[in-house]
Design a protein around this motif. Structure first.
Motif, PDB file in Angstrom:
ATOM      1  N   TYR A 242       0.836  -1.211   0.000  1.00 21.79           N
ATOM      2  CA  TYR A 242       0.000   0.000   0.000  1.00 21.79           C
ATOM      3  C   TYR A 242       0.865   1.253   0.000  1.00 21.79           C
ATOM      4  CZ  TYR A 242      -3.074   3.758   1.359  1.00 21.79           C
ATOM      5  OH  TYR A 242      -3.738   4.966   1.383  1.00 21.79           O
ATOM      6  N   GLU A 243       1.898   1.259   0.825  1.00 28.79           N
ATOM      7  CA  GLU A 243       2.770   2.436   0.894  1.00 28.79           C
ATOM      8  C   GLU A 243       3.451   2.689  -0.454  1.00 28.79           C
ATOM      9  OE1 GLU A 243       1.878   1.038   4.879  1.00 28.79           O
ATOM     10  OE2 GLU A 243       2.648   0.002   3.106  1.00 28.79           O
ATOM     11  N   ARG A 244       3.832   1.620  -1.123  1.00 31.68           N
ATOM     12  CA  ARG A 244       4.471   1.757  -2.441  1.00 31.68           C
ATOM     13  C   ARG A 244       3.486   2.351  -3.451  1.00 31.68           C
ATOM     14  NH1 ARG A 244       8.101   2.768  -6.293  1.00 31.68           N
ATOM     15  NH2 ARG A 244       8.171   1.244  -7.985  1.00 31.68           N
ATOM     16  N   ILE A 245       2.266   1.837  -3.475  1.00 32.49           N
ATOM     17  CA  ILE A 245       1.275   2.335  -4.424  1.00 32.49           C
ATOM     18  C   ILE A 245       0.868   3.766  -4.089  1.00 32.49           C
ATOM     19  CG2 ILE A 245      -1.080   2.016  -5.275  1.00 32.49           C
ATOM     20  CD1 ILE A 245       0.982   0.027  -6.415  1.00 32.49           C
ATOM     21  N   GLU A 246       0.745   4.067  -2.813  1.00 29.96           N
ATOM     22  CA  GLU A 246       0.403   5.443  -2.409  1.00 29.96           C
ATOM     23  C   GLU A 246       1.449   6.428  -2.918  1.00 29.96           C
ATOM     24  OE1 GLU A 246      -1.476   7.406   1.557  1.00 29.96           O
ATOM     25  OE2 GLU A 246       0.417   6.330   1.833  1.00 29.96           O
ATOM     26  N   SER A 247       2.724   6.013  -2.856  1.00 29.87           N
ATOM     27  CA  SER A 247       3.792   6.870  -3.360  1.00 29.87           C
ATOM     28  C   SER A 247       3.701   7.039  -4.875  1.00 29.87           C
ATOM     29  CB  SER A 247       5.148   6.278  -2.980  1.00 29.87           C
ATOM     30  OG  SER A 247       6.207   7.035  -3.520  1.00 29.87           O
ATOM     31  N   LEU A 248       3.431   5.945  -5.582  1.00 28.01           N
ATOM     32  CA  LEU A 248       3.319   6.016  -7.040  1.00 28.01           C
ATOM     33  C   LEU A 248       2.141   6.865  -7.473  1.00 28.01           C
ATOM     34  CD1 LEU A 248       4.096   2.290  -7.983  1.00 28.01           C
ATOM     35  CD2 LEU A 248       5.598   4.262  -8.306  1.00 28.01           C
ATOM     36  N   CYS A 249       1.074   6.875  -6.684  1.00 29.82           N
ATOM     37  CA  CYS A 249      -0.135   7.623  -7.041  1.00 29.82           C
ATOM     38  C   CYS A 249       0.038   9.134  -6.940  1.00 29.82           C
ATOM     39  CB  CYS A 249      -1.312   7.190  -6.165  1.00 29.82           C
ATOM     40  SG  CYS A 249      -2.099   5.665  -6.705  1.00 29.82           S
ATOM     41  N   LYS A 250       1.130   9.579  -6.357  1.00 29.27           N
ATOM     42  CA  LYS A 250       1.344  11.027  -6.250  1.00 29.27           C
ATOM     43  C   LYS A 250       1.429  11.690  -7.617  1.00 29.27           C
ATOM     44  CE  LYS A 250       3.575  10.812  -1.720  1.00 29.27           C
ATOM     45  NZ  LYS A 250       4.842  10.939  -0.954  1.00 29.27           N
ATOM     46  N   GLN A 251       1.850  10.915  -8.620  1.00 31.48           N
ATOM     47  CA  GLN A 251       1.942  11.466  -9.983  1.00 31.48           C
ATOM     48  C   GLN A 251       0.582  11.560 -10.670  1.00 31.48           C
ATOM     49  OE1 GLN A 251       4.892  10.174 -12.806  1.00 31.48           O
ATOM     50  NE2 GLN A 251       6.190   9.314 -11.185  1.00 31.48           N
ATOM     51  N   ILE A 252      -0.419  10.874 -10.156  1.00 28.31           N
ATOM     52  CA  ILE A 252      -1.729  10.844 -10.812  1.00 28.31           C
ATOM     53  C   ILE A 252      -2.522  12.083 -10.432  1.00 28.31           C
ATOM     54  CG2 ILE A 252      -3.876   9.544 -11.056  1.00 28.31           C
ATOM     55  CD1 ILE A 252      -2.343   7.003 -10.461  1.00 28.31           C
ATOM     56  N   ASP A 253      -3.208  12.651 -11.397  1.00 26.03           N
ATOM     57  CA  ASP A 253      -4.022  13.851 -11.207  1.00 26.03           C
ATOM     58  C   ASP A 253      -5.014  13.656 -10.061  1.00 26.03           C
ATOM     59  OD1 ASP A 253      -5.585  16.099 -11.428  1.00 26.03           O
ATOM     60  OD2 ASP A 253      -6.279  15.693 -13.468  1.00 26.03           O
ATOM     61  N   SER A 254      -5.094  14.610  -9.175  1.00 29.89           N
ATOM     62  CA  SER A 254      -6.009  14.511  -8.037  1.00 29.89           C
ATOM     63  C   SER A 254      -7.467  14.504  -8.467  1.00 29.89           C
ATOM     64  CB  SER A 254      -5.766  15.669  -7.064  1.00 29.89           C
ATOM     65  OG  SER A 254      -6.026  16.903  -7.695  1.00 29.89           O
ATOM     66  N   GLN A 255      -7.753  14.924  -9.703  1.00 28.40           N
ATOM     67  CA  GLN A 255      -9.126  14.915 -10.214  1.00 28.40           C
ATOM     68  C   GLN A 255      -9.488  13.606 -10.904  1.00 28.40           C
ATOM     69  OE1 GLN A 255     -11.434  17.419  -9.514  1.00 28.40           O
ATOM     70  NE2 GLN A 255      -9.701  17.804  -8.153  1.00 28.40           N
ATOM     71  N   SER A 256      -8.628  12.607 -10.792  1.00 29.15           N
ATOM     72  CA  SER A 256      -8.913  11.292 -11.357  1.00 29.15           C
ATOM     73  C   SER A 256      -9.696  10.464 -10.343  1.00 29.15           C
ATOM     74  CB  SER A 256      -7.611  10.574 -11.715  1.00 29.15           C
ATOM     75  OG  SER A 256      -7.863   9.213 -12.007  1.00 29.15           O
ATOM     76  N   LEU A 257     -10.874  10.023 -10.748  1.00 25.59           N
ATOM     77  CA  LEU A 257     -11.665   9.163  -9.865  1.00 25.59           C
ATOM     78  C   LEU A 257     -11.049   7.769  -9.776  1.00 25.59           C
ATOM     79  CD1 LEU A 257     -14.213   9.568  -8.171  1.00 25.59           C
ATOM     80  CD2 LEU A 257     -15.545   8.607 -10.052  1.00 25.59           C
ATOM     81  N   LEU A 258     -10.252   7.392 -10.778  1.00 24.92           N
ATOM     82  CA  LEU A 258      -9.552   6.115 -10.687  1.00 24.92           C
ATOM     83  C   LEU A 258      -8.518   6.151  -9.563  1.00 24.92           C
ATOM     84  CD1 LEU A 258      -9.229   3.263 -11.964  1.00 24.92           C
ATOM     85  CD2 LEU A 258      -7.268   4.210 -13.174  1.00 24.92           C
ATOM     86  N   LYS A 259      -7.850   7.283  -9.393  1.00 24.33           N
ATOM     87  CA  LYS A 259      -6.902   7.434  -8.280  1.00 24.33           C
ATOM     88  C   LYS A 259      -7.620   7.212  -6.957  1.00 24.33           C
ATOM     89  CE  LYS A 259      -3.647  10.715  -6.191  1.00 24.33           C
ATOM     90  NZ  LYS A 259      -2.949  12.015  -6.365  1.00 24.33           N
ATOM     91  N   THR A 260      -8.812   7.782  -6.822  1.00 26.12           N
ATOM     92  CA  THR A 260      -9.615   7.563  -5.616  1.00 26.12           C
ATOM     93  C   THR A 260      -9.870   6.078  -5.427  1.00 26.12           C
ATOM     94  OG1 THR A 260     -10.710   9.713  -5.835  1.00 26.12           O
ATOM     95  CG2 THR A 260     -11.834   8.042  -4.504  1.00 26.12           C
ATOM     96  N   TYR A 261     -10.269   5.416  -6.504  1.00 26.48           N
ATOM     97  CA  TYR A 261     -10.560   3.982  -6.427  1.00 26.48           C
ATOM     98  C   TYR A 261      -9.338   3.179  -6.004  1.00 26.48           C
ATOM     99  CZ  TYR A 261     -11.281  -0.793  -7.898  1.00 26.48           C
ATOM    100  OH  TYR A 261     -11.327  -2.156  -7.921  1.00 26.48           O
ATOM    101  N   ILE A 262      -8.191   3.417  -6.662  1.00 27.70           N
ATOM    102  CA  ILE A 262      -6.979   2.663  -6.366  1.00 27.70           C
ATOM    103  C   ILE A 262      -6.634   2.763  -4.884  1.00 27.70           C
ATOM    104  CG2 ILE A 262      -4.479   2.520  -6.739  1.00 27.70           C
ATOM    105  CD1 ILE A 262      -4.987   3.580  -9.602  1.00 27.70           C
ATOM    106  N   LEU A 263      -6.569   3.998  -4.389  1.00 26.21           N
ATOM    107  CA  LEU A 263      -6.132   4.220  -3.017  1.00 26.21           C
ATOM    108  C   LEU A 263      -7.175   3.763  -2.002  1.00 26.21           C
ATOM    109  CD1 LEU A 263      -4.414   7.713  -3.380  1.00 26.21           C
ATOM    110  CD2 LEU A 263      -3.300   5.506  -3.011  1.00 26.21           C
ATOM    111  N   ALA A 264      -8.449   4.030  -2.284  1.00 24.77           N
ATOM    112  CA  ALA A 264      -9.497   3.655  -1.327  1.00 24.77           C
ATOM    113  C   ALA A 264      -9.646   2.145  -1.243  1.00 24.77           C
ATOM    114  CB  ALA A 264     -10.816   4.301  -1.719  1.00 24.77           C
TER     115      ALA A 264
END
Length: 508
Positions: A242-264
């Motif tokens: 989870y920590e690794r993916i959370e770090s990788l997600c920093k590059q993803i646009d905060s307005q991406s609902l997929l980013k919300t899905y991945i992290l949640a």
């Protein structure tokens, strides 16, 4: 942390297979693209891809209509249309629409097959369309057609990689196919093996990790991170994943609902309950986005795992939004659990009846909901311990178990689960000797039971012994997990145990 030990990445439950060109491949690739008559990945198409990936499907539809008006010969149009249908169906779970939409597959593939054979997009685009429909068909039980499409996908991607070894979209897609195929139950792997299709989960993970690095900053990056998150979470169970993916997600646009899905999704499943709630409370919204009830479902689970009374209202909201589709049965089961915690027997009976009559039964969780209501109602303190553990509150879960005396429990099922829950808590707290002790009790009590507790306890014992480099004991317990049959998640547990034995064969 544990919601269930089954794999999310089955034919019925994988949530995305996204496609677009990485800008990081360089200016030469874009110039090559624009020079071709039929594969033109222009700015509008790239933005449509990004909108689809971000679940801004309403915005994506407008861009697709614009592309059809301005450049109707562009062969990215059928690919994007297929991708739009795929993501829309995954978000809405609309089976009648699936029946209508699948009629477009042949026409789209025919157009792609008539495209520029010298383009790196040629084989890749056809592979992606086949892969998307393989996953959709598998979701709705069309397993033969799904297997044949996976075979085509595999062959197309292998040929694409042979011709264009540096073309990262094919590497990304092939890595995911390898991971998923490698995680299938042994029976499915054998069946596909007769068709010449074989996978390797470790190889797939490594390909995706390399693709994430190579696609950093590109339009393909979000999709590749999503794939890697699913592999970490559901196939390889990466430590600190989870920590690794959370770090990788920093590059993803905060307005991406997929980013919300991945992290949640990852936060909910890995015991980061408070983080999941925070992510879902701040998710992007607006007319550009398609309605995605599954995020409401995740929010309700995250709340329930903290024994938050608001969970009941959110589950009812999800059921209303979801229109009786997948995860509805599981939502009603969880409402029944809330009734157990509240001591409301009448409500428990009402919700268990609704589990039987409402919703689809394609997803593993919905199937398991039907299994659970066929048994006696859960013990309230055991249930609280289970939920608090899933939410990451180890001490709260332990306090619930301390109130119980297993010798006074009338049901053998509850005695087995008591030992299993204690084992999970001790393992996550780093007390491996105590974890092994309680896992052994769960195995001794439940090896012949119809519950998954003993089999998963054996699997987890094997994991502990493997980490301790006691390989003989690890193999012994992996084999115990394999030998236990006729329980929920049998295929998933067996697969993980066989992978463990395979890893250790060259070490022992």
């Amino acid at each position: 942390m544990e919601n269930n030990p089954g794999s999310f990445l089955s034919w019925s439950s994988m949530r995305s297979s996204c496609l677009w060109m990485p800008l990081a491949l360089g200016v030469w690739l874009m110039a090559f693209s624009m020079a071709q008559a039929k594969f033109t990945f222009n700015t509008n198409c790239q933005q449509a891809y990004q909108d689809i990936m971000s679940l801004r499907l309403n915005a994506a539809k407008e861009r697709l209509e614009q592309e059809k008006r301005t450049l109707p010969e562009n062969d990215f149009i059928p690919l994007l249309e297929n991708y739009y249908d795929y993501i829309y169906l995954l978000c809405t779970d609309d089976k009648p629409l699936f029946e209508r939409a699948k009629k477009s597959k042949g026409e789209r593939l025919n157009r792609l097959a008539a495209g520029d054979k010298d383009s790196p997009y040629y084989l890749w685009a056809q592979a992606e369309v086949n892969l998307q429909w393989a996953l959709l068909r598998g979701r709705y039980g069309e397993y033969l057609n799904s297997a044949l499409e996976i075979k085509r996908t595999n062959a197309l991607l292998k040929e694409s990689i042979d011709q264009y070894p540096d073309f990262l979209p094919s590497q990304k897609a092939y890595g995911m196919v390898q991971a998923v195929l490698g995680a299938l139950p042994s029976g499915a792997q054998k069946a596909l093996g007769t068709l010449g299709v074989r996978g390797n989960a470790t190889k797939g993970k490594e390909m995706l990790e390399n693709a994430v690095k190579g696609l950093s900053g590109s339009v393909f990056y979000d999709e590749t991170v999503f794939y890697l998150a699913q592999v970490y979470m559901n196939i390889t169970n990466e430590q600190h994943g989870y920590e690794r993916i959370e770090s990788l997600c920093k590059q993803i646009d905060s307005q991406s609902l997929l980013k919300t899905y991945i992290l949640a999704q990852y936060a909910t499943k890995s015991g980061h309950g408070a983080r999941a709630i925070s992510i879902l409370q701040s998710k992007p919204s607006g007319r550009a986005y398609i309605a995605y009830p599954y995020l409401t479902y995740l929010f309700a689970i995250a709340k329930m795992n903290r024994l938050d009374s608001e969970a009941k209202k959110i589950f009812l909201q999800f059921i209303n939004e979801n229109k009786q589709r997948s995860f509805t049965k599981d939502a009603y089961l969880r409402l029944a659990w809330i009734s157990v915690i509240e001591g409301d027997k009448a409500a428990y009976e009402k919700y268990t009846q609704l589990v039987k009559t409402k919703g689809y039964s394609f997803e593993e969780r919905d199937k398991q909901a039907l299994n659970e209501i066929a048994d006696a109602a859960p013990n309230a303190d055991l249930l609280k311990a289970r939920l608090l553990y899933d939410g990451g509150d180890l001490q709260g879960a332990k306090n619930c178990l301390l109130r119980l005396d297993p010798n006074k429990m009338p049901l053998q099922r509850d005695k087995i689960e008591f030992c299993y829950r204690y084992g999970r808590i001790f393992q996550d707290a780093g007390s491996m000797a105590n974890a092994l002790k309680f896992y052994k009790s769960a195995i001794d009590l439940g090896s012949d039971s119809p519950y998954y507790y003993a089999a998963n306890a054996a699997l987890l014992s094997g994991n502990i012994y493997e980490q301790q480099k006691n390989y003989e004991q690890a193999i012994l317990f992996y084999q115990k997990a394999i030998d236990m049959k006729n329980h929920p998640y049998e295929s998933s547990i067996e697969h993980k145990a066989k992978e463990g034995i395979s890893r250790l064969k060259g070490i022992k």
